[in-house]
Design a protein around this motif. Structure first.
Motif, PDB file in Angstrom:
ATOM      1  N   PRO A 172     -55.484 -35.551 -33.168  1.00 35.78           N
ATOM      2  CA  PRO A 172     -56.046 -36.882 -33.995  1.00 35.78           C
ATOM      3  C   PRO A 172     -55.901 -38.166 -33.804  1.00 35.78           C
ATOM      4  CG  PRO A 172     -54.670 -35.613 -35.679  1.00 35.78           C
ATOM      5  CD  PRO A 172     -53.993 -34.933 -34.090  1.00 35.78           C
ATOM      6  N   GLY A 173     -55.519 -38.074 -32.550  1.00 35.68           N
ATOM      7  CA  GLY A 173     -55.822 -39.528 -31.996  1.00 35.68           C
ATOM      8  C   GLY A 173     -55.382 -39.632 -30.097  1.00 35.68           C
ATOM      9  N   LEU A 174     -55.203 -40.930 -29.264  1.00 42.70           N
ATOM     10  CA  LEU A 174     -54.733 -40.932 -27.834  1.00 42.70           C
ATOM     11  C   LEU A 174     -53.870 -40.967 -27.895  1.00 42.70           C
ATOM     12  CD1 LEU A 174     -56.159 -41.695 -25.171  1.00 42.70           C
ATOM     13  CD2 LEU A 174     -55.229 -44.149 -26.219  1.00 42.70           C
ATOM     14  N   ILE A 175     -53.030 -39.772 -27.112  1.00 44.95           N
ATOM     15  CA  ILE A 175     -51.483 -39.481 -26.668  1.00 44.95           C
ATOM     16  C   ILE A 175     -50.824 -41.228 -26.087  1.00 44.95           C
ATOM     17  CG2 ILE A 175     -50.799 -37.990 -25.639  1.00 44.95           C
ATOM     18  CD1 ILE A 175     -52.265 -36.114 -25.624  1.00 44.95           C
ATOM     19  N   ILE A 176     -49.709 -41.235 -26.391  1.00 43.91           N
ATOM     20  CA  ILE A 176     -49.857 -42.948 -26.086  1.00 43.91           C
ATOM     21  C   ILE A 176     -48.464 -41.653 -24.469  1.00 43.91           C
ATOM     22  CG2 ILE A 176     -47.962 -44.794 -26.214  1.00 43.91           C
ATOM     23  CD1 ILE A 176     -51.111 -44.871 -27.447  1.00 43.91           C
ATOM     24  N   LYS A 177     -47.489 -41.240 -25.738  1.00 39.32           N
ATOM     25  CA  LYS A 177     -46.809 -40.570 -24.299  1.00 39.32           C
ATOM     26  C   LYS A 177     -46.330 -38.830 -24.326  1.00 39.32           C
ATOM     27  CE  LYS A 177     -41.274 -40.646 -23.577  1.00 39.32           C
ATOM     28  NZ  LYS A 177     -41.097 -41.151 -22.362  1.00 39.32           N
ATOM     29  N   VAL A 178     -46.180 -38.200 -23.351  1.00 38.95           N
ATOM     30  CA  VAL A 178     -45.972 -36.632 -23.214  1.00 38.95           C
ATOM     31  C   VAL A 178     -44.444 -36.630 -22.402  1.00 38.95           C
ATOM     32  CG1 VAL A 178     -48.294 -36.293 -22.283  1.00 38.95           C
ATOM     33  CG2 VAL A 178     -47.230 -34.404 -23.910  1.00 38.95           C
ATOM     34  N   GLU A 179     -44.027 -35.578 -22.770  1.00 36.43           N
ATOM     35  CA  GLU A 179     -43.119 -35.845 -21.714  1.00 36.43           C
ATOM     36  C   GLU A 179     -42.758 -33.836 -21.991  1.00 36.43           C
ATOM     37  OE1 GLU A 179     -39.579 -37.724 -21.729  1.00 36.43           O
ATOM     38  OE2 GLU A 179     -39.624 -38.317 -23.868  1.00 36.43           O
ATOM     39  N   ASP A 180     -42.414 -33.264 -21.235  1.00 38.63           N
ATOM     40  CA  ASP A 180     -41.690 -31.486 -20.942  1.00 38.63           C
ATOM     41  C   ASP A 180     -40.023 -32.023 -21.759  1.00 38.63           C
ATOM     42  OD1 ASP A 180     -39.553 -30.179 -18.247  1.00 38.63           O
ATOM     43  OD2 ASP A 180     -40.402 -32.272 -18.153  1.00 38.63           O
TER      44      ASP A 180
END
Length: 283
Positions: A172-180
């Motif tokens: 529902p918004g912009l992804i600021i951070k994503v990590e595995d």
């Protein structure tokens, strides 16, 4: 005067909507399975408009600019090899999201041609109640399994984009951070600003549309025998070709020996394959 004011307002709205919002992510990668201490970091752009978004390496657009300027000013003989080498990227792909049709397209060069496939796996997010703050943004946690990895994302509703780096989107918004969960790959938003339009990227060779599973097969063939992909119909696979402008030979080698060029190209591809033995998608 009222009509003039309305016209000005409409023009301003059109200019605003025509603008592209650029989000700059720092991408951290441990792409060499034999050396997890080798941590690579570079910037990538996520350019977003009303209709689509494009994710690609910052170095890609810098290299394209140098290539374009070089050919305009006298051809490949004026190539600055050291400068080009400094702009080598570990993000050689481009990802375009078609917002209207909810489609994701992946593009990557294998030899003389660009291969393109439509992503056929949905992103099924689990949105959690946990919230925190990253920079100026209040963010919320979400998780998903994708490409053989478990991913944790932090998204914000402060920005009106249901998008994110790489293939990630749908929150529902912009992804600021994503990590595995293994700490092999992470994408962290650094800054954002507006640009007038999407940049034009150099397109050499043909664009070949394949299924995702067929692209993976072609990629393995390319790593095993890169020279075969420098000839017409390389890889021995029947594809749909779009456009033209194919490369008929080893251009850009400054008129050097074709055999030497092929040898250097094979060594580089095999070296790249070794350094990318821990890809972002494991399956």
């Amino acid at each position: 005067m009222k009509k003039i004011g309305i016209i000005v307002l409409i023009l301003c709205m059109q200019i605003t909507f025509a603008q592209v919002n650029r989000f700059v992510y720092q991408v951290t990668m441990k792409s060499d399975a034999t050396n997890k201490n080798d941590v690579k970091t570079e910037n990538a752009y996520l350019d977003i408009s009303q209709d689509k978004s494009v994710f690609y390496s910052e170095n890609r657009i810098k290299r394209d600019s140098i290539i374009q300027n070089t050919f305009q000013s006298g051809g490949a003989r004026g190539f600055n090899r050291d400068q080009m080498e400094s702009l080598r990227s570990n993000i050689n792909y481009t990802i375009e999201k078609d917002k209207k049709n909810q489609k994701i397209y992946f593009k990557d060069r294998l030899g003389r041609d660009m291969y393109s496939y439509e992503e056929d796996r949905p992103l099924n997010w689990k949105i959690l109640s946990e919230t925190t703050k990253i920079g100026d943004y209040k963010v919320q946690k979400a998780e998903t399994d994708f490409g053989g990895r478990k991913w944790t994302a932090w998204f914000t509703t402060d920005l009106p984009y249901q998008d994110g780096p790489y293939k990630f989107s749908g929150l529902p918004g912009l992804i600021i951070k994503v990590e595995d969960n293994l700490g092999d790959y992470s994408f962290d938003l650094m800054k954002n600003y507006k640009i007038a339009a999407f940049p034009t990227m150099n397109q050499f060779g043909n664009t070949i549309k394949v299924k995702r599973t067929d692209y993976i097969k072609q990629q393995k063939k390319f790593y095993a025998d890169p020279a075969s992909f420098m000839t017409q119909g390389g890889g021995g696979f029947a594809q749909t070709r779009i456009g033209g402008g194919g490369i008929s030979g080893p251009r850009g080698n400054g008129g050097g020996n074709p055999a030497d060029f092929r040898k250097r190209m094979e060594e580089r591809v095999k070296d790249d394959a070794k350094k990318n033995s821990n890809p972002i998608e494991l399956q």
